[in-house]
Design an enzyme around this catalytic site. Structure first.
Site, mmCIF file in Angstrom:
data_model
loop_
_atom_site.group_PDB
_atom_site.id
_atom_site.type_symbol
_atom_site.label_atom_id
_atom_site.label_comp_id
_atom_site.label_asym_id
_atom_site.label_seq_id
_atom_site.Cartn_x
_atom_site.Cartn_y
_atom_site.Cartn_z
ATOM 1 N N HIS A 130 0.869 6.102 2.169
ATOM 2 C CA HIS A 130 1.654 6.964 3.039
ATOM 3 C C HIS A 130 2.790 7.666 2.305
ATOM 4 O O HIS A 130 3.331 8.659 2.810
ATOM 5 C CB HIS A 130 2.152 6.178 4.247
ATOM 6 N N HIS A 140 -5.823 3.635 -1.452
ATOM 7 C CA HIS A 140 -7.154 3.996 -0.966
ATOM 8 C C HIS A 140 -7.425 5.425 -1.390
ATOM 9 O O HIS A 140 -6.816 6.368 -0.864
ATOM 10 C CB HIS A 140 -7.199 3.861 0.562
ATOM 11 N N GLU A 155 -11.250 -9.478 3.085
ATOM 12 C CA GLU A 155 -9.948 -9.149 3.654
ATOM 13 C C GLU A 155 -10.141 -9.023 5.156
ATOM 14 O O GLU A 155 -10.872 -8.149 5.623
ATOM 15 C CB GLU A 155 -9.378 -7.861 3.079
ATOM 16 N N GLU A 203 -8.908 0.544 -2.969
ATOM 17 C CA GLU A 203 -9.830 0.551 -1.839
ATOM 18 C C GLU A 203 -10.806 1.710 -1.989
ATOM 19 O O GLU A 203 -10.418 2.823 -2.351
ATOM 20 C CB GLU A 203 -9.058 0.681 -0.525
ATOM 21 N N ARG A 241 -9.537 8.232 -0.882
ATOM 22 C CA ARG A 241 -10.514 8.671 0.109
ATOM 23 C C ARG A 241 -11.285 9.880 -0.392
ATOM 24 O O ARG A 241 -10.799 10.660 -1.205
ATOM 25 C CB ARG A 241 -9.817 9.009 1.428
ATOM 26 N N THR A 265 -8.109 3.582 8.636
ATOM 27 C CA THR A 265 -9.309 2.754 8.734
ATOM 28 C C THR A 265 -9.316 2.019 10.072
ATOM 29 O O THR A 265 -8.392 1.277 10.394
ATOM 30 C CB THR A 265 -9.359 1.746 7.578
ATOM 31 N N ARG A 297 -6.973 12.909 1.241
ATOM 32 C CA ARG A 297 -5.900 13.275 2.164
ATOM 33 C C ARG A 297 -4.541 12.758 1.716
ATOM 34 O O ARG A 297 -3.514 13.260 2.169
ATOM 35 C CB ARG A 297 -6.201 12.772 3.573
ATOM 36 N N HIS A 331 -3.827 -4.807 7.779
ATOM 37 C CA HIS A 331 -3.977 -3.664 8.666
ATOM 38 C C HIS A 331 -3.084 -3.835 9.896
ATOM 39 O O HIS A 331 -3.216 -4.791 10.650
ATOM 40 C CB HIS A 331 -5.406 -3.415 9.138
ATOM 41 N N ASN A 352 0.846 -1.183 0.000
ATOM 42 C CA ASN A 352 0.000 0.000 0.000
ATOM 43 C C ASN A 352 0.886 1.239 0.000
ATOM 44 O O ASN A 352 1.744 1.389 0.878
ATOM 45 C CB ASN A 352 -0.909 -0.013 1.236
#
Length: 242
Positions: free
Chosen positions: A10, A43, A151, A70, A45, A101, A49, A190, A7
């Protein structure tokens, strides 16, 4: 062994701190692929962000493994997901005030919207998974709304210690077995890092791990390639539950 999907949210978080161009999550994703990542997860969003619409488009053009997008159940985000060309979709809960999340989908409350969203995304050409707590009822509802994958949310396991972590791992084992018995395929993710990933990588039936923050953080010290390779080594470590 499960596949590693990295992922890159970040990386975009760091870029958005200055609203600039660097670091580029697309270039970073390609470096992760070259190091052995078997998929890239982002993801998009509603508040944008971190990942931006243009990032998704560029990733779709350049990722050579599998792009997993996502998305929340918000109508705008579902529409963007349908048009994205992503190879896989994971439906997740999303709340404006959360840092990340915080849990799995509320399957009972969202059952109706999920029953509509899952076929929409399947018709868009992607494999669909639902981000769920390791809970038997959540798994049953995932099957009822037609999702081929779940998931499993591993956050409670990752945040626990000692005996509590052992109990959370047992819940994940039971959930993976239950999902498989229901005909669901299983991913997990996660809060996973280099220290806690080994037991999760050894869960029965798990095909894919989605890991982001730990790899991005490690890359600040050792670089993208080494951070990805070190996670692949951890996932392949012997002595798990298999």
């Amino acid at each position: 062994m499960p596949r590693l999907h990295v992922n890159v949210d970040h990386v975009a978080t760091l870029r958005q701190a200055r609203r600039g161009r660097s670091p580029d999550p697309v270039d970073w994703a390609l470096a992760a692929e070259r190091a052995g990542a078997q998929g890239i997860t982002v993801h998009l969003r509603k508040d944008r962000r971190h990942i931006q619409d243009s990032d998704v488009a560029r990733l779709r053009e350049r990722v050579t493994t599998l792009l997993n997008l996502e998305s929340s159940l918000d109508e705008e985000m579902l529409g963007l997901a349908e048009k994205s060309g992503a190879a896989a979709f994971c439906l997740v809960p999303e709340h404006r005030a959360e840092v990340t999340t915080e849990g799995g989908l509320d399957m009972a409350r969202e059952r109706g919207r999920l029953a509509e969203a899952v076929p929409r995304l399947r018709e868009a050409g992607g494999v669909v998974s639902l981000f769920v707590a390791p809970d038997p009822r959540a798994l049953e509802l995932a099957r009822e709304v037609g999702a081929p994958f779940v998931e499993l949310h591993t956050g409670a396991y990752a945040n626990a210690e000692g005996a509590a972590r052992a109990r959370e791992l047992a819940r994940l084992v039971d959930a993976a077995d239950r999902a498989h018995a229901l005909g669901l395929r299983v991913n997990a993710g996660h809060g996973l890092d280099y220290d806690n990933v080994v037991p999760v990588a050894a869960l029965p039936h798990v095909e894919e791990l989605n890991i982001g923050h730990a790899i991005v953080a490690r890359a600040l010290h050792v670089g993208v390639a080494q951070a990805v390779v070190q996670m692949l080594v951890a996932i392949q470590a012997p002595g798990g539950l298999r």
